[in-house]
Design a protein around this motif. Structure first.
Motif, PDB file in Angstrom:
ATOM      1  N   LEU A 284      55.336 -38.672 -13.326  1.00 54.11           N
ATOM      2  CA  LEU A 284      53.958 -38.185 -13.399  1.00 54.11           C
ATOM      3  C   LEU A 284      53.004 -38.932 -14.614  1.00 54.11           C
ATOM      4  O   LEU A 284      52.145 -39.280 -14.490  1.00 54.11           O
ATOM      5  CB  LEU A 284      53.864 -36.705 -13.640  1.00 54.11           C
TER       6      LEU A 284
ATOM      7  N   THR B 261      47.821 -33.052 -13.777  1.00 57.91           N
ATOM      8  CA  THR B 261      48.968 -32.406 -13.274  1.00 57.91           C
ATOM      9  C   THR B 261      50.195 -32.044 -14.163  1.00 57.91           C
ATOM     10  O   THR B 261      50.568 -30.920 -14.126  1.00 57.91           O
ATOM     11  CB  THR B 261      49.338 -32.824 -11.973  1.00 57.91           C
TER      12      THR B 261
ATOM     13  N   THR C 196      43.489 -36.319  -4.851  1.00 59.06           N
ATOM     14  CA  THR C 196      44.822 -36.961  -5.308  1.00 59.06           C
ATOM     15  C   THR C 196      45.470 -35.667  -6.080  1.00 59.06           C
ATOM     16  O   THR C 196      46.709 -35.839  -5.985  1.00 59.06           O
ATOM     17  CB  THR C 196      43.891 -37.757  -6.583  1.00 59.06           C
ATOM     18  N   THR C 197      44.746 -34.783  -6.563  1.00 63.80           N
ATOM     19  CA  THR C 197      45.828 -33.799  -7.265  1.00 63.80           C
ATOM     20  C   THR C 197      46.657 -33.111  -6.405  1.00 63.80           C
ATOM     21  O   THR C 197      47.669 -32.792  -6.473  1.00 63.80           O
ATOM     22  CB  THR C 197      44.850 -32.567  -7.915  1.00 63.80           C
TER      23      THR C 197
ATOM     24  N   LEU D  34      39.521 -41.818 -11.597  1.00 64.09           N
ATOM     25  CA  LEU D  34      39.471 -40.929 -10.541  1.00 64.09           C
ATOM     26  C   LEU D  34      40.928 -40.998  -9.959  1.00 64.09           C
ATOM     27  O   LEU D  34      41.258 -39.796  -9.679  1.00 64.09           O
ATOM     28  CB  LEU D  34      38.534 -41.445  -9.502  1.00 64.09           C
ATOM     29  N   PHE D  35      41.664 -41.894  -9.785  1.00 64.21           N
ATOM     30  CA  PHE D  35      42.903 -41.875  -9.075  1.00 64.21           C
ATOM     31  C   PHE D  35      44.037 -41.733 -10.203  1.00 64.21           C
ATOM     32  O   PHE D  35      45.136 -41.220  -9.811  1.00 64.21           O
ATOM     33  CB  PHE D  35      43.256 -43.149  -8.064  1.00 64.21           C
TER      34      PHE D  35
ATOM     35  N   PHE E 137      47.747 -34.045  -3.659  1.00 66.41           N
ATOM     36  CA  PHE E 137      48.703 -35.219  -3.141  1.00 66.41           C
ATOM     37  C   PHE E 137      49.792 -35.225  -4.137  1.00 66.41           C
ATOM     38  O   PHE E 137      50.903 -35.354  -3.917  1.00 66.41           O
ATOM     39  CB  PHE E 137      48.078 -36.537  -3.034  1.00 66.41           C
ATOM     40  N   ILE E 138      49.515 -35.077  -5.445  1.00 64.77           N
ATOM     41  CA  ILE E 138      50.555 -35.298  -6.397  1.00 64.77           C
ATOM     42  C   ILE E 138      51.323 -33.861  -6.548  1.00 64.77           C
ATOM     43  O   ILE E 138      52.364 -33.988  -6.603  1.00 64.77           O
ATOM     44  CB  ILE E 138      49.816 -35.434  -7.779  1.00 64.77           C
TER      45      ILE E 138
ATOM     46  N   PRO F   1      44.121 -37.341 -12.374  1.00 66.63           N
ATOM     47  CA  PRO F   1      44.732 -36.410 -11.849  1.00 66.63           C
ATOM     48  C   PRO F   1      46.325 -36.383 -12.278  1.00 66.63           C
ATOM     49  O   PRO F   1      46.739 -35.210 -12.154  1.00 66.63           O
ATOM     50  CB  PRO F   1      44.366 -36.418 -10.420  1.00 66.63           C
ATOM     51  N   TRP F   2      47.062 -37.388 -12.440  1.00 65.78           N
ATOM     52  CA  TRP F   2      48.398 -37.386 -12.579  1.00 65.78           C
ATOM     53  C   TRP F   2      48.816 -36.736 -13.780  1.00 65.78           C
ATOM     54  O   TRP F   2      49.771 -36.065 -13.829  1.00 65.78           O
ATOM     55  CB  TRP F   2      48.829 -38.933 -12.512  1.00 65.78           C
TER      56      TRP F   2
END
Ligand code: HEM
Ligand code: CU
Lengths: 202, 652
Positions: free
Chosen positions: B266, B236, A37-38, B228-229, A40-41, B232-233
């Motif tokens: 994000l 980041t 996922t990371t 989990l999904f 992908f971001i 990460p956003w």
């Protein structure tokens, strides 16, 4: 008071299992989802910033060089050979085979870390030059953490399979380590195409 | 050595084997004595309890900040908190509530009860679990230490928009503290999510097929996948922000080809699911309480499970509604408006199923159940104002006004805090072995319910009248004074309620009624063992043959034998049908997760001040990783165990 109804026994169940039967495999898959996922971001952010400007890379910024990433991709694809062999040897509990192939894998991992350094240089832009440079670096750094982690893990496993502490159940971990390696390789093939090739397409 | 069996069976309980084997289990699974033993614990119950207490302390701190803000706003032109302090108050309040309280506390309840509800002895990765807790703790301490000692309290709002948060507009370290502090908590919650998923996938008791999973466990699985999904956003995003400030990247800088809207995308790609990450476990808690207090299985199990899953999926579709005011293209606006409304459907389905269950059963209106009722009422008000906000023209009108503050507090407090407090009264007896006081509990509930509505209902009106959020004061001519005073009185009422809760806990721990194994006559496996549970949870692993195993077997549950008692053996079962599949040896107590968390902390904190932090941090992390992963087969006891294990056939 009655006696408990015992309907089965675990006594004869195996203690060393591979693949989706083992706990660590699932943990590895979990981390692959997070890392995937990371990445992908990072890639999505790359395209997001790309689509906001007319020229990519921005005028005055050279395109990336291709040699280092090409070497890296070849290295990674070749490394699959010992890694897959280590996996197979682990499943057969062939400790000697695991040892040889993990040593080879470690050498590959170290070489890949060195090439990663050249890959940064091959971007031909600094992270603080413009947003293009920032996001290109971000992608390579993000994948770099995977590479570092995989290298660390492989080195530890290599030390472990030579140590007197080795137990049968540890060997299953070698197999999960291989899985993570495939993921690292596959994700880099995609990211390298995005970061190093896509600037040539626009 | 196999636990051969002899009788001691009570109603609905997991039978216990011979006393000397119990002694050995106890010896094998318990934490080491002393403070060091406490630190080294890898028992999911010890760790989850710490998690809950820590989260509660953060809740109190954020509550104190809320009180401070309400005191400041109680009358026009008040001078209690200046603008700078007020900014830090609302930012740290929002950040603490979201990242240090709501998400961690839900996961903590999951980490305590999911393993028990699925009938196993620990979470899947006990060391990772300990690491997650320490990382969370250090992240929270770090934010507060920076605020109190270094005057670096974050002050740019809990979503830290750029350009406000970049180094031009926010020099100093405040925004970095926010970014890195949040990163800590993300690592912790990702770790907890992996724990819960793998525990449910692989460690279920034999026979606990997926369609026999308790609804709370389903809710935790859905939440964990969302974490989990979604996390990460923001991880980041916060890293990008930290780099922007530390090494002058230009992700969000329009003068160099960057875009501030990238931050918003994000952030909200995480931020919207975040609300459901908090809310979905709460739905599971409500189902548990409704089941126990109506003595009925929740009506429509498949519909309930599907609603949970679709809430999880839809939660991701809605992030853009936070950005209506930024002028995204028309088509996608109406899509996201529609999607925002669609999410009302699965929630509505669940509420309907609960009401049907309550209708059919004979509900006992004790304290946990009161919180469920309170939840439905408060949450419906919040959902209603939410549907209003989901319409684009209306959102333009009330955007960034107190209407929004009212709305999200109804949703968050109604949707999360009410169920959580219900769950607290419900599970407290299991964790401590004592009941909470019923009378005090009622007082606490009603004060909270009234205080909550007094505080936040007037804010809807304030929003219509145009009072913007995040202002530290207002002029008398606005006429907002009386409603603000009312809201502040409400906040004081909430404070009294929380104090009553603490008094209740304190007096129950001292002289509460003993709870027994299953005081509410509930149906799930955590009630089939002692209160508080033994370190190994179940002496013999229960075997499940339907939903609500405890109700199905008033004579005592059937069990699975054959796990070793001299090492930390757990039983692995297959993913779908929970057929017994293998045995896995769990780790013994270890200090390395703490070391790894310390290394993580050194890395992140030094990275706020210099990029060289990475050069110090990574070797430390590597050392910690080696110490963690290296098998501890050296001590005598374990060596013997290995000998005993030698001739074992391998299945692949
Ligand atoms: C228990 C009683 C609570 C009170 C009295 C309270 C009060 C407040 C107040 C006065 C504000 C600032 C409004 C402004 O100036 O814009 C605020 C903001 C906020 N609160 Fe609460 N709150 C409470 C509970 C919670 C809970 C349980 C959560 C989340 C789980 C929460 C999450 C937030 C968030 C996210 C913000 C926005 C911060 C920002 O603007 O950056 N609050 N709250
Ligand atoms: Cu939203």
């Amino acid at each position: 008071m009655t006696g408990p109804r015992v309907v089965g026994s675990a006594a004869n169940l195996p203690t060393t299992t591979f693949g989706h039967r083992s706990l660590v495999w699932w943990g590895t898959v979990g981390f692959m989802l997070i890392e995937g996922t990371t990445l992908f971001i990072c890639a999505a952010s790359y395209f997001y910033l790309h689509h906001r400007v007319s020229s990519w890379p921005p005028a005055g910024t050279p395109r990336p060089s291709l040699l280092a990433p090409a070497v890296q991709v070849v290295l990674m694809l070749l490394s699959i050979i010992p890694v897959a062999k280590a996996d197979r040897a682990a499943r057969q509990l062939d400790v000697a085979g695991v040892r040889v192939n993990l040593v080879l894998a470690s050498l590959f991992a170290i070489a890949m870390c060195v090439v990663r350094g050249f890959e940064f240089a091959a971007l031909n832009v600094r992270w603080d030059t413009n947003a293009y440079g920032s996001i290109a670096w971000a992608n390579v750094v993000a994948h770099g953490t995977l590479l570092l982690l995989e290298t660390a893990e492989t080195l530890v496993f290599t030390a472990l399979v030579f140590s007197p502490n080795l137990e049968q159940r540890d060997i299953a971990g070698v197999s999960d380590n291989s899985l993570y390696w495939y993921f690292m390789t596959g994700s880099w093939v995609i990211l390298a195409a995005i970061v190093y090739l896509s600037p040539y397409l626009s | 050595m196999t636990a051969t069996v002899a009788p001691t069976v009570g109603p609905g309980r997991v039978p216990e084997p011979l006393p000397e084997l119990i002694g050995q289990l106890e010896q094998t699974w318990r934490d080491e004595p002393g403070i060091l033993g406490w630190i080294k614990s890898v028992d999911h119950k010890s760790i989850a309890l710490r998690y809950m207490i820590t989260a509660f302390v953060f809740f109190l701190l954020a509550g104190l900040q809320a009180l401070g803000m309400r005191a400041q706003l109680a009358r026009p032109e008040n001078t209690l908190l200046g603008p700078d302090l007020y900014n830090q108050f609302f930012t740290v309040h929002g950040t603490t509530m979201m990242f240090l309280f709501a998400v961690p506390v839900m996961q903590a309840v999951g980490l305590y009860f999911v393993p028990m509800m699925v009938g196993t002895r620990n979470v899947a990765f006990p060391k990772l679990n300990a690491y997650g807790y320490w990382t969370y703790l250090f992240g929270g301490l770090f934010i507060y230490a920076e605020w109190w000692f270094l005057n670096s309290g974050p002050d740019v709002g809990w979503f830290s928009y750029v350009p406000l948060a970049n180094s031009v507009f926010t020099p100093g370290k405040r925004a970095d503290v926010w970014a890195q502090g949040v990163t800590f908590t993300e690592i912790a919650s990702l770790a907890a999510a992996v724990e819960i998923i793998v525990t449910v996938f692989k460690l279920r008791a034999p026979g606990m097929t997926l369609n026999r999973l308790p609804l709370f466990v389903w809710a935790m699985v859905v939440q964990s996948f969302m974490v989990l999904f979604a996390m990460p956003w923001v991880a980041t995003a916060t890293q990008f922000l930290a780099w922007e400030r530390l090494v002058s990247t230009h992700f969000f800088d329009p003068t160099r080809g960057g875009d501030p809207l990238l931050w918003q995308h994000l952030f909200w790609f995480f931020g919207h699911p975040e609300v459901y990450i908090i809310f979905v476990p709460a739905l599971g808690m409500v189902s548990s309480v409704v089941t126990a207090f109506t003595r009925r299985h929740v009506f429509g199990y498949p519909a309930m499970v599907l609603s949970l899953i679709s809430t999880g999926v839809l939660g991701f579709g809605l992030w853009v509604h936070h950005m209506f005011a930024t002028g995204i293209p028309q088509l996608s606006e109406s899509f996201f408006t529609a999607a925002s409304m669609v999410i009302a459907i699965p929630t509505g389905v669940q509420i309907f199923c609960w009401i049907a269950t309550i209708w059919d059963g004979r509900p006992r209106f004790t304290v946990p159940f009161l919180w469920v009722i309170g939840f439905v009422v408060v949450f419906i008000i919040g959902g209603f104002s939410g549907v209003m906000v989901a319409s684009v023209p209306f959102d333009r009108q009330v955007h960034d006004s107190y209407f929004i503050v009212a709305h999200f507090h109804y949703v968050l407090i109604g949707g999360a805090v009410f169920p959580l407090l219900g769950a607290f009264y419900y599970w407290f007896p299991k964790v401590t072995g004592r009941m909470l006081g019923e009378r005090l509990g009622r007082w606490q509930f009603w004060l909270f319910f009234i205080g909550m509505n007094l505080t936040f209902f007037p804010m809807h009106q304030l929003g219509f009248e145009g009072m913007p959020r995040r202002v530290y004061t207002y002029l008398p001519e606005t006429g907002w004074g009386p409603l603000n005073l009312l809201a502040s009185i409400g906040a004081a009422t909430l404070a009294v309620s929380v104090i009553l809760l603490i008094v209740n806990v304190w007096s129950s721990l001292r002289r509460g009624l003993p709870a027994g194994d299953n005081p509410w006559d509930a149906d799930t496996l955590e009630w089939a063992t002692t209160s508080p549970p033994r370190p190994y949870n179940f002496a013999l692993i229960p075997v499940v043959d339907g939903r609500g195993p405890v109700w199905r077997h008033p004579e005592g549950l059937p069990v699975f034998g054959g796990l070793r008692t001299d090492v930390r053996d757990v039983l692995l079962t297959t993913l779908l049908d929970a057929e017994p599949d293998s045995r896995h040896r769990h780790p013994v107590p270890t200090i390395w997760p703490l070391h790894a968390a310390i290394a993580t902390t050194i890395t992140f904190v030094s990275l706020i001040y210099t990029p060289w932090g990475a050069v110090v941090g990574f070797p430390l992390l590597f050392i910690a990783f080696v110490g963690w992963a290296w098998p501890r087969g050296r001590d005598h006891r374990e060596q013997q165990v290995i000998e005993a294990e030698r001739p074992v056939e391998v299945a692949s």
